[in-house]
Design an enzyme around this catalytic site. Structure first.
Site, PDB file in Angstrom:
ATOM      1  N   CYS A 145       0.805  -1.218   0.000  1.00 37.13           N
ATOM      2  CA  CYS A 145       0.000   0.000   0.000  1.00 37.13           C
ATOM      3  C   CYS A 145       0.843   1.275   0.000  1.00 37.13           C
ATOM      4  CB  CYS A 145      -0.943   0.002   1.201  1.00 37.13           C
ATOM      5  SG  CYS A 145      -1.949  -1.487   1.276  1.00 37.13           S
TER       6      CYS A 145
ATOM      7  N   HIS B   3      -3.032   7.875   5.973  1.00 34.68           N
ATOM      8  CA  HIS B   3      -3.243   6.568   5.343  1.00 34.68           C
ATOM      9  C   HIS B   3      -4.669   6.112   5.659  1.00 34.68           C
ATOM     10  CE1 HIS B   3      -2.080   2.952   3.351  1.00 34.68           C
ATOM     11  NE2 HIS B   3      -2.262   2.193   4.408  1.00 34.68           N
TER      12      HIS B   3
ATOM     13  N   GLU C 202      -1.674   5.255  13.570  1.00 39.54           N
ATOM     14  CA  GLU C 202      -1.290   6.432  12.797  1.00 39.54           C
ATOM     15  C   GLU C 202      -1.583   7.705  13.584  1.00 39.54           C
ATOM     16  OE1 GLU C 202      -1.589   8.311   8.287  1.00 39.54           O
ATOM     17  OE2 GLU C 202      -3.099   6.846   8.928  1.00 39.54           O
TER      18      GLU C 202
ATOM     19  N   LYS D 208      -9.774   7.970   1.805  1.00 32.68           N
ATOM     20  CA  LYS D 208     -10.214   6.589   1.587  1.00 32.68           C
ATOM     21  C   LYS D 208     -11.668   6.385   2.026  1.00 32.68           C
ATOM     22  CE  LYS D 208      -5.735   4.207   1.922  1.00 32.68           C
ATOM     23  NZ  LYS D 208      -4.819   5.337   2.174  1.00 32.68           N
TER      24      LYS D 208
ATOM     25  N   HIS E 283      -9.768   1.941  -0.629  1.00 28.70           N
ATOM     26  CA  HIS E 283      -8.315   1.801  -0.541  1.00 28.70           C
ATOM     27  C   HIS E 283      -7.789   1.247  -1.863  1.00 28.70           C
ATOM     28  CE1 HIS E 283      -4.358   1.171   0.721  1.00 28.70           C
ATOM     29  NE2 HIS E 283      -4.527   0.445   1.802  1.00 28.70           N
TER      30      HIS E 283
ATOM     31  N   PHE F  73       1.610  -3.346   3.975  1.00 25.22           N
ATOM     32  CA  PHE F  73       1.928  -4.675   4.485  1.00 25.22           C
ATOM     33  C   PHE F  73       3.424  -4.942   4.289  1.00 25.22           C
ATOM     34  CE2 PHE F  73      -2.486  -6.902   3.854  1.00 25.22           C
ATOM     35  CZ  PHE F  73      -2.983  -6.146   4.897  1.00 25.22           C
TER      36      PHE F  73
END
Length: 412
Positions: free
Chosen positions: A163, A303, A314, A335, A340, A399
């Site tokens: 991502c 994010h 975050e 998002k 996403h 990830f």
């Protein structure tokens, strides 16, 4: 490292609009691109929703014959790149093509092609596999097809960091120009992973929202009732170039790229490091690279995936880096509207930052209804905010523990 890098063109294919203007208008007004999946039958799937790109006609951008030899993620990449070049009024025949490069990100690449050809192998045998299978499927072919379409003969690279892919790609393209290896770059990311196998895989991880009864409200970053991310697809592309190069050709300038940070959590394959330790470090690296103080930042495009740990950690990372200023910042997760886009997320989110700086409008986080006590910043709930933004920061956390941050500045 003294070469300044500016943004001169924007192109995007997104679930909330194709093209810069439609995308930005949808962001400002809080339009959700999330709905029931139409590309395949979701019977038996825990998640039945996604943010699909609608009304995209590939033949508007690519010859029909050539399009058949590309995966959908390459379609998006080429289309958005052509938009960015057109938006930047770049005549590729008037520049040095050897100083014109492409760096794109894609977390998964040609998943649709992989699934289609796998079905043919198991149902009809190996002789039915297309000779274009490999060059359609491999992740580098997005940047390869863009370079062919545009005649860009400079540095050409693909970043695959889940991502964080598009944000890393933008950062690396920024470095390429800074270091003098190119004068102009097409950069960002593309993804087309709303496919049966991809959705099934994320369902098995229990990473996605199962709010199938109310798709428009399924993505709810930082809300206490969030239950996972919603898959999206599309591409976000920037045309960036060395400042003098842009000035000499009379380009319009959206803003400046000034900072880039990248690192690793070295913690877990999917879960972020506790309290966002890695995210905090990458934001600090980007601030140092930009040679600015933490309190210079006005806006953060988070994010903000709408997953339990990401949003919580975050938020903690932002508070670690920005201290009391964290509560003065405007933060939002786009998002909530786009879903996403995995490896393309940083591309469209960087566009959101650039437009925020240019227009003085912070896009909202929609579906923010019930605050989470552990997520206590100003997430620009539900309605856009008018605010002067001189510096905007975009985070992408992938990830594998990949973290990337880019910082944009109002051009002066």
């Amino acid at each position: 490292m003294n070469r300044r890098v500016v943004v001169t063109g924007i192109g995007c294919v997104t679930p909330i609009g194709i093209g810069k203007n439609k995308f930005w208008e949808s962001l400002k007004t809080g339009v959700s691109g999330i709905d029931y999946i139409t590309k395949f039958d979701t019977e038996g799937y825990a998640t039945k929703i996604a943010a699909e790109v609608k009304d995209f006609n590939v033949e508007d951008y690519i010859d029909k014959r050539e399009a058949k030899r590309m995966d959908r993620f390459s379609h998006f990449a080429v289309a958005a790149s052509k938009m960015a070049v057109e938006d930047g009024k770049l005549n590729v025949e008037e520049i040095n093509s050897e100083r014109f490069g492409v760096i794109l990100g894609s977390g998964i690449g040609g998943m649709e092609t992989l699934e289609d050809q796998s079905r043919k192998l198991f149902n009809k045998g190996p002789k039915r596999i297309s000779p274009f299978f490999i060059p359609m499927m491999i992740s580098n072919m997005g940047s390869g097809q863009v370079s062919i379409a545009l005649g860009a003969k400079g540095p050409n690279t693909t970043v695959v960091t889940a991502c964080a892919s598009a944000t890393n790609a933008i950062g690396e393209a920024f470095r390429t120009i800074q270091n003098g290896d190119a004068d102009i770059m097409v950069t960002g990311g593309s993804e087309a992973s709303v496919t049966p196998l991809s959705i099934a895989g994320f369902c098995s991880m229990k990473a996605m929202s199962t709010n199938n009864d109310d798709p428009k409200k399924a993505s709810r970053p930082f809300d206490v009732n969030r239950d996972g991310f919603v898959m999206g697809e599309g591409a976000g592309i920037l045309l960036i170039e060395e400042l003098d190069h842009a000035i000499k050709r009379g380009a319009s300038i959206y803003g400046e790229v000034v900072g880039y940070g990248a690192n690793a959590d070295a913690h877990h394959i999917t879960t972020p490091a506790p309290d966002g330790e890695g995210a905090a470090r990458t934001m600090s690296i980007a601030l140092k690279d930009a040679n600015i103080n933490y309190d210079d930042i006005d806006y953060i495009n988070a994010h903000g995936t709408s997953t339990l740990y990401n949003d919580k950690f975050e938020t903690a990372a932002i508070k670690t880096v920005f201290k009391d200023h964290a509560y003065e910042l405007s933060v939002s997760s786009t998002k909530s509207m786009t879903g996403h886009l995995l490896g393309a997320a940083g591309g469209i989110e960087s566009i959101a930052c650039i437009m925020c700086i240019k227009q003085g409008i912070v896009p909202p986080t929609i579906n923010y209804e019930t605050p989470d006590p552990e997520c206590d910043l100003d997430y620009t709930p539900n309605v856009a905010k008018t605010r002067e933004v001189n510096y905007a920061l975009s985070n992408s956390l992938g990830f594998g523990g990949h973290n990337a941050t880019v910082i944009f500045k109002k051009y002066e």
